[in-house]
Each structure stands twice: as structure tokens, then as C-alpha cells.
Write an enzyme that holds these catalytic residues in place. Structure first.
Site, PDB file in Angstrom:
ATOM      1  CG  HIS A   1       5.856  -5.829  -4.100  1.00 56.66           C
ATOM      2  ND1 HIS A   1       4.554  -5.664  -3.661  1.00 56.66           N
ATOM      3  CD2 HIS A   1       6.505  -4.678  -3.794  1.00 56.66           C
ATOM      4  CE1 HIS A   1       4.429  -4.460  -3.123  1.00 56.66           C
ATOM      5  NE2 HIS A   1       5.595  -3.839  -3.194  1.00 56.66           N
TER       6      HIS A   1
ATOM      7  CB  CYS B   1       5.311  -3.943   0.405  1.00 58.82           C
ATOM      8  SG  CYS B   1       6.011  -2.288   0.129  1.00 58.82           S
ATOM      9  CE1 TYR B   2       0.891   1.118   5.590  1.00 55.39           C
ATOM     10  CE2 TYR B   2      -0.658  -0.718   5.714  1.00 55.39           C
ATOM     11  CZ  TYR B   2      -0.240   0.538   6.148  1.00 55.39           C
ATOM     12  OH  TYR B   2      -0.950   1.198   7.114  1.00 55.39           O
TER      13      TYR B   2
ATOM     14  N   GLY C   1       0.834  -1.193   0.000  1.00 54.25           N
ATOM     15  CA  GLY C   1       0.000   0.000   0.000  1.00 54.25           C
ATOM     16  C   GLY C   1       0.867   1.240   0.000  1.00 54.25           C
TER      17      GLY C   1
ATOM     18  CG  ASP D   1     -18.250  -9.995 -19.221  1.00 53.32           C
ATOM     19  OD1 ASP D   1     -17.270 -10.754 -19.316  1.00 53.32           O
ATOM     20  OD2 ASP D   1     -18.143  -8.773 -19.042  1.00 53.32           O
TER      21      ASP D   1
ATOM     22  CE  LYS E   1     -14.270  -9.127 -20.823  1.00 52.62           C
ATOM     23  NZ  LYS E   1     -15.650  -8.647 -20.682  1.00 52.62           N
TER      24      LYS E   1
ATOM     25  CD  GLU F   1       2.968  -8.676  -5.051  1.00 54.13           C
ATOM     26  OE1 GLU F   1       2.638  -7.501  -4.791  1.00 54.13           O
ATOM     27  OE2 GLU F   1       3.760  -9.336  -4.339  1.00 54.13           O
TER      28      GLU F   1
END
Length: 530
Positions: A174, A87-88, A60, A232, A375, A176
Site C-alpha cells: 500500500h 493489493c487486491y 479490498g 459546511d 472535510k 498510500e
């Protein structure tokens, strides 16, 4: 009301405003474990009600000591499930458990080398020295009691820390992000070795769970769906067709503003391939009359949207036993419409209800079976359900259709010109993308075009055709490279491709004598013209 099937395993991602919040959820899902984003300030009691198998605290932008900094409920660390902070998230964990965070003299941004410090369950199987992705100035300066420091950098004394006895793990970097060379290994270590989860969230299991959830919710009632032919709504239709068959009625409102041959393609798929009741509402003339002389794009949108519901509910009120309305709401819709701010999903679903202008005395309960999917997951689901590629990989297309790609008033002659020109653009750039795919093996690699279409401006231009002066319409080609439509760059198409598109449009579309190429990025422009 929650329509999505609920997996047995769930990783809750507490979002503290991270730019990588959705990316964390996606990385977990890529490893075939279901993940869900929840507000960072969720209480431990609310989180416990979700029955998470594990918790991840996102990064964040705030400083943990700022007056309005988001705080993690300390009870989260007492839920008895493993927690991993990034991180945060590491800093919030440290402060909540009695550690200290300080403001370092020098920040770390981008690729940084860490050095492992002793044994680590989270970093198991990764090199002693490795590159990770950092983005911070604050850092943990003293780990909480019971934690072991497992890596550091020359600037950051606690690049990662863990307390295996309590199931608590954290990194200042991070994992990710792809730039963290061994981040995926760390995520696998956390999910499978530390949490004991299994990679069972697959397309087959998603379909089976979703079908069961729809059947349980619907029972013997009937369901109605407004089918646009977009990705969708088409995937919702295919999923509901698999679950309840003829209990589903698909209403396709044809406003005459779709691209060339699209109405016929949609009808063929859902009448021949799927066993549902399909109602094709031919409203082309009614829309033509309503749009006559309308030039303001917002007024076009209002008319088209309002008339859609008029057409849809006229059909719905003639059907007996309809209790449910199926919608193609997807997970980013939930996140972007305020779930993060409102503290949960229930209030967001209510807002979706409120956006539907039910006529007096008419109401349907919602079915939103895609409301937990991103998506690309929806596209993968469509492929697994047997939808053809031209629907699954359909380009983004505005709800008002070609009406907002015609600048100025819409009429039949302009629609004919634009449909023919747009069909040529799509045919040529479909072929161009396919050539790139054959050459590179990447469907969305460098050079591929993400979205492409024609625009018809409200002007005419002078030209010469067959030794005669013409005063005809120009067509504007728009082609962009993007991944998420938030930003986009104009596509650097080869000259021979542009030449072929221009030559074909002028030769094959009566009334057009000029083709221009829009080379403006987003920002400052938008992808669409109106």
C-alpha cells in the site's frame, strides 16, 4: 445533477471495499491532483464517460477467487489511460489479464522489506531495499504476459509488477499508507512521470472553478440557503457570495439552542463581511413552546428538524425568483449515503432531494458546490474565502444543538446554565489547545483535544457553598481525542486544567455546585450523550 466544478484532470479510484479507499483519494489530492472514488464494479463504458486521466484500483478484503468477489471490468485496461493497482487491485488486474493468484503459506501484515528487481518506472528513485506496508495472504504467483516483476519479498514473489507499454502498474503493498517509507515518491512517479499530470488542483483553482460553475448553473436566478453557522453551510454561503452576491439569500433560523454568542457571531460575519441578503429568523420562543416537557431525544430531534423546515420555507415562499436551494453536502456524505452501492452519484443526489420536505407546490433545484470535497478541504476552502477561524475550525456540533446536551426536558433556565458552563469549557480548552500548538507546532498533535463541551443531566446534587447546604445542578465535562468521530478516547487533560474548569464553572455559573468528567471512550459510549 452535478454541482461541483469539474477539473480537467481526474484520477478515478475504483473502490473494492478497501479500508484505505478514502485515504487513496486524499493522498492524490494532497499532491494537488483531483481524485474521485467510484464503485469497483463500474463498467468500462461508465468509467470512460468520466474521462479519467488515470485509474487506481484499491485494495479490498475479499479473495479474488471467492464466489462473490468484486471483479474489475477488463475493458478498464483498454481505455488508453494508465492504471495502478494496490493489493487486491493488483490481484484483480493479474486475474483479469491472464495471470495467477495463489494463497501463500504465510501472510504479510504491517511493515515488510521489499527488494527491487530491475528497473521500474513506478519505483524510480526509491532504495533497493525499503519498508512497505502489507496486508495480505493471497498474492500474485504468476504475472500476466508482458509484465515485468519489479520487486519481491521472501514470501511474496510479485510484490510489484508493471507493463509500461500498456500503462499498467501494480503493487501488492500500500503506497498510500504513511508506513510505506517511499510510497509518496511512487505516487508522484505515477501521477507526474507516468501519467504526465500537473499539480494544478489548488485552493485558488478550486475557488475559480467553483465560482464559474455556480454562475453557469444559476444564471440570473436567485438562490436560498439555510445557514446554520456550521462549517459546511458557512463555506457554501461564502462561495455562493463570491459567485453571485445579492442573488443569494441566507436564512439563519435561530432556535435558541446554539452556544453562547454564536447567533451574533454568524450574523456579524454574513452581514459585514459578505454581500448577501441575510434573514435572521428569531424562532426561540416557538421552539421553547414546542420542546416544553419533551424528554425523549429522538422526539426532540424530530421537532427541531421539522420546525426548521417550517421556518425556512415560510421565508422562502415570501421571496420572488428563488429557483435554487444551496446545501452543504460534502463528499463523505455522498460516499456514506450509498454512492458505493448504488453505482454512482446521480442516485445519491436524488436521495438528498427526497430528504427535503418540500411543501405542496414548492420545489427548488439543488446547488451542492462542496459535494466533491473532504472535510479538511472544506475548512481550507473556508480559510481561502476569508471566513474567520471560529467558523472554519468550529467543533462538530449536533443539528438539534444544546437540546440533546440537556438530558430531559429543555427550558430557558437549563439553557442559560448550559450555555454559560459550555462557554467556560470551550474558553479553557481553546487556550489549552493553543498552548500545545505553540509548544509543538502541530494543530492536532498528541495531547490536543478534538471535541469538548458540557452536558447538563436531569439531576440535582447536594453541595456546600458559603457554609450553606445547596441542592443544585451538576455539569458533566466531555472532552475527547479523535480524528474522524468513528472512534474516540477521553482526553487525558492535566489536573490543573480540570481544576480550573471546575472552579470557574462552580464560581461563575449560578445553580451549579458540581463538575464531573466523563472518562468513557467510544466505543462503548458515544461522544454525545443523546
Amino acid at each position: 445533477m452535478n454541482n461541483a466544478a469539474q477539473p480537467d484532470q481526474r484520477v478515478a479510484v475504483l473502490d473494492f471495499g478497501a479500508q484505505y479507499g478514502q485515504l487513496i483519494a486524499r493522498r492524490i489530492r494532497d499532491l494537488k491532483v483531483y481524485s474521485e472514488i467510484v464503485p469497483g464494479d463500474i463498467s468500462a463504458t461508465e468509467l470512460a464517460a468520466l474521462k479519467p486521466s488515470a485509474v487506481i484500483l484499491s485494495g479490498g478484503p475479499a479473495s479474488v477467487y471467492a464466489e462473490d468477489a468484486p471483479q474489475v471490468d477488463p475493458g478498464v485496461f483498454e481505455l488508453g489511460v494508465p492504471v495502478l493497482g494496490f493489493c487486491y487491485g493488483q490481484q484483480a488486474m493479474a486475474v483479469a489479464l491472464g495471470g495467477e493468484v495463489g494463497h501463500t503459506e504465510k501472510g504479510e501484515y504491517g511493515g515488510v522489506q521489499i527488494e527491487l528487481a530491475g528497473h521500474s518506472r513506478l519505483l524510480e528513485g526509491t532504495p533497493q531495499q525499503q519498508t512497505v506496508w502489507m496486508s495480505h495472504r493471497d498474492a500474485v504467483t504468476r504475472a500476466p504476459e508482458g509484465f515485468t516483476i519489479t520487486s519481491r519479498t521472501s514470501t511474496c514473489p510479485v510484490a510489484s509488477m508493471e507493463c509500461p507499454e500498456r500503462g499498467l502498474y501494480a503493487t501488492q503493498f500500500h503506497p498510500e499508507v504513511r508506513h510505506s517509507a517511499h510510497g509518496n515518491q511512487m505516487l508522484q512517479n505515477f501521477l507526474f512521470d507516468i501519467c504526465g499530470l500537473t499539480p494544478s488542483w489548488t485552493m485558488n483553482s478550486i475557488i475559480d472553478d467553483s465560482v464559474a460553475a455556480i454562475r453557469a448553473q444559476v444564471g440570473d436566478a436567485r438562490v436560498i440557503l439555510g445557514l446554520s453557522g456550521g462549517v459546511d453551510s458557512s463555506v457554501v454561503a461564502a462561495l455562493c457570495a463570491r459567485a453571485i452576491g445579492k442573488q443569494l439569500t441566507c436564512v439563519f433560523v435561530n432556535h435558541g439552542l446554539l452556544r453562547k454568542n454564536e447567533p451574533e457571531e454568524v450574523e456579524e460575519v454574513f452581514t459585514r463581511q459578505f454581500d448577501v441578503d441575510f434573514v435572521h429568523v428569531h424562532a426561540e420562543e416557538r421552539y421553547e413552546q414546542l420542546l416544553a416537557g419533551i424528554t425523549d431525544p429522538e422526539e426532540k430531534r424530530r421537532i427541531i428538524g421539522s420546525q426548521f423546515w417550517n421556518e425556512f420555507f415560510a421565508v422562502a415562499q415570501d421571496l420572488d425568483g428563488v429557483r435554487f436551494l444551496a446545501q452543504g453536502t460534502i463528499y463523505p456524505d455522498i460516499i456514506e449515503s450509498g454512492a458505493r452501492k448504488t453505482g454512482g452519484k446521480a442516485s445519491t443526489i436524488k436521495s438528498h432531494h427526497n430528504l427535503i420536505p418540500f411543501p405542496e407546490g414548492v420545489h427548488f433545484d439543488l446547488i451542492e458546490p462542496l459535494d466533491h470535497f473532504f472535510k479538511d478541504e472544506v475548512r481550507a476552502l473556508g480559510t481561502a474565502l476569508g471566513l474567520p477561524d471560529h467558523i472554519v475550525h468550529r467543533q462538530p456540533f449536533p443539528g438539534p444543538g444544546l437540546a440533546i446536551r440537556i438530558i430531559g426536558a429543555v427550558d430557558r433556565e437549563k439553557l442559560t446554565v448550559l450555555k454559560e458552563a459550555d462557554a467556560i469549557v470551550r474558553e479553557e480548552l481553546d487556550a489549552y489547545n493553543e498552548r500545545l500548538f505553540r509548544e509543538t507546532g502541530e494543530r492536532n498533535g498528541e495531547g490536543s483535544v478534538w471535541q469538548y463541551f458540557a452536558v447538563l443531566p436531569d439531576v440535582r446534587s447536594v453541595g456546600v457553598m458559603g457554609d450553606e447546604r445547596t441542592y443544585a445542578r451538576p455539569v458533566i465535562l466531555r472532552a475527547v481525542e479523535s480524528s474522524d468521530a468513528m472512534t474516540a478516547d477521553w482526553a487525558k487533560l492535566p489536573y490543573e486544567v480540570l481544576t480550573r474548569i471546575s472552579g470557574r464553572i462552580v464560581a461563575e455559573v449560578p445553580g451549579v455546585n458540581r463538575v464531573a468528567y466523563d472518562i468513557t471512550s467510544k466505543p462503548p459510549a458515544t461522544i454525545e450523550w443523546e
